[in-house]
Design a protein around this motif. Sequence first.
Motif, short mmCIF file in Angstrom:
data_model
loop_
_atom_site.label_atom_id
_atom_site.label_comp_id
_atom_site.label_asym_id
_atom_site.label_seq_id
_atom_site.Cartn_x
_atom_site.Cartn_y
_atom_site.Cartn_z
N ASN A 54 0.86 -1.20 0.00
CA ASN A 54 0.00 0.00 0.00
C ASN A 54 0.88 1.24 0.00
O ASN A 54 2.10 1.17 0.23
CB ASN A 54 -0.97 -0.01 1.20
N GLN A 55 0.26 2.35 -0.27
CA GLN A 55 1.00 3.60 -0.46
C GLN A 55 1.76 4.04 0.78
O GLN A 55 2.94 4.40 0.71
CB GLN A 55 0.04 4.72 -0.88
N LEU A 56 1.13 4.01 1.96
CA LEU A 56 1.79 4.49 3.17
C LEU A 56 3.00 3.64 3.53
O LEU A 56 4.04 4.16 3.95
CB LEU A 56 0.80 4.52 4.33
N ASP A 57 2.85 2.30 3.38
CA ASP A 57 3.99 1.43 3.66
C ASP A 57 5.14 1.70 2.69
O ASP A 57 6.31 1.68 3.06
CB ASP A 57 3.57 -0.04 3.58
N SER A 58 4.77 1.94 1.43
CA SER A 58 5.79 2.24 0.42
C SER A 58 6.50 3.56 0.73
O SER A 58 7.72 3.69 0.57
CB SER A 58 5.16 2.31 -0.97
N ILE A 59 5.72 4.54 1.18
CA ILE A 59 6.31 5.83 1.55
C ILE A 59 7.29 5.65 2.71
O ILE A 59 8.42 6.14 2.69
CB ILE A 59 5.21 6.86 1.93
N ALA A 60 6.86 4.92 3.76
CA ALA A 60 7.72 4.71 4.92
C ALA A 60 9.01 4.01 4.53
O ALA A 60 10.11 4.40 4.96
CB ALA A 60 6.97 3.89 5.97
N TYR A 61 8.90 2.98 3.68
CA TYR A 61 10.08 2.22 3.27
C TYR A 61 11.05 3.07 2.46
O TYR A 61 12.25 3.08 2.71
CB TYR A 61 9.64 1.00 2.45
N THR A 62 10.50 3.79 1.47
CA THR A 62 11.37 4.57 0.59
C THR A 62 12.02 5.75 1.31
O THR A 62 13.17 6.09 1.05
CB THR A 62 10.59 5.08 -0.64
N ILE A 63 11.28 6.37 2.23
CA ILE A 63 11.88 7.46 3.02
C ILE A 63 12.99 6.91 3.90
O ILE A 63 14.08 7.48 3.99
CB ILE A 63 10.81 8.18 3.88
N GLY A 64 12.72 5.78 4.56
CA GLY A 64 13.75 5.16 5.39
C GLY A 64 15.00 4.84 4.61
O GLY A 64 16.12 5.11 5.06
N MET A 65 14.81 4.30 3.41
CA MET A 65 15.97 3.96 2.58
C MET A 65 16.71 5.21 2.12
O MET A 65 17.94 5.27 2.14
CB MET A 65 15.50 3.15 1.37
N ALA A 66 15.96 6.25 1.73
CA ALA A 66 16.57 7.47 1.22
C ALA A 66 17.42 8.17 2.28
O ALA A 66 18.42 8.81 1.96
CB ALA A 66 15.48 8.43 0.71
N GLN A 67 17.03 8.04 3.55
CA GLN A 67 17.75 8.73 4.62
C GLN A 67 19.10 8.11 4.94
O GLN A 67 19.88 8.67 5.71
CB GLN A 67 16.89 8.76 5.90
N THR A 68 19.42 6.97 4.35
CA THR A 68 20.71 6.33 4.62
C THR A 68 21.81 6.80 3.66
O THR A 68 22.96 6.37 3.80
CB THR A 68 20.60 4.80 4.53
N GLN A 69 21.47 7.68 2.74
CA GLN A 69 22.48 8.17 1.81
C GLN A 69 23.56 8.93 2.60
O GLN A 69 23.28 9.86 3.32
CB GLN A 69 21.85 9.10 0.77
N GLY A 70 24.79 8.50 2.47
CA GLY A 70 25.90 9.14 3.18
C GLY A 70 26.11 8.62 4.60
O GLY A 70 27.04 9.04 5.29
#
Length: 312
Positions: A54-70
């Motif tokens: 679902n959309q909210l789970d996808s948002i949570a996952y992608t934001i979590g992944m994006a925040q690990t850059q660097g």
Amino acid sequence: MKKLLLLVAVLCMQSNVMELNAQTVKSAQKKNKVTEKKVKGDTPKMAPTVSLNNQLDSIAYTIGMAQTQGLKNYLVNNLKMDTAYINEFIKGLNEGVKKLDKKQEALQAGVQIGQQIKKQMIVELNKEIFGADSTKTISVDHFMAGFIAGTLEKDQKMTMEQAQEYARTNMEALKNKSTEQTYGANKEAGAKFLAENKLKEGVVTTASGLQYKVITKGSGEIPTAESKVKVHYKGTTIDGAEFDSSYKRNEPATFEAGQVIKGWTEALTMMPVGSKWILYIPQELGYGSREAGPIKPFSTLIFEVELLSIEK
């Protein structure tokens, strides 16, 4: 944070794109299982098992992944972590997001600050006091005794004001002693240079020890320390090494005459606009024991200075 907000905005506007169909989810899960088989058998499973359906789970996952850059660079360069123990980091990460009781929170806060003391405060203090001499260090036990006494506000050997004043004055003394041991030769070389230079034709020596030679005599207004001046300049050390030049940048510098090193302020407040002087600045009228970029402590400096105008 801007990246995070932008990511959320894009995800919300493109909700129809973010909805993952069942076939995509199954494919991703299957791929994950294949990847897991390649991992050593004793590698613990660290990440929660999730389904992006679902959309909210996808948002949570992608934001979590994006925040690990660097993040890995930060762990290695800032926290000095050995990535061979990345699984231990993940364990701690998972523990950190759990709901903790007050006792656990206090312990965790102490560990975090203790790590900062070890990896940042002590390291920076040693650099501040001992400079490039990495063989010397302050006593961690004594630092911690003072830190804990200050935190508990009891069994203190002096008042906070006394501690701050003692640290300030004695750190400066130690720093100057260490710097002089390392760069004392610069002071001696500068003194020798100035002693010989003052005997040369056209060189004027002021009461402060500043030396200058007039190349072009201007006829304009003379600045005060509060005047905003525009100058062209070139700076070198006594061995001729150039460290700065507004001529090379083809851009004059503008600043308040009283907000530069003492040697410059003294000279500028004697120079009529249109003048071009060579300044021979003793280390005590320059940067003294400080290191300023390519300028080493106790360096005598030579500047070619052209006073173009006083800015109104």
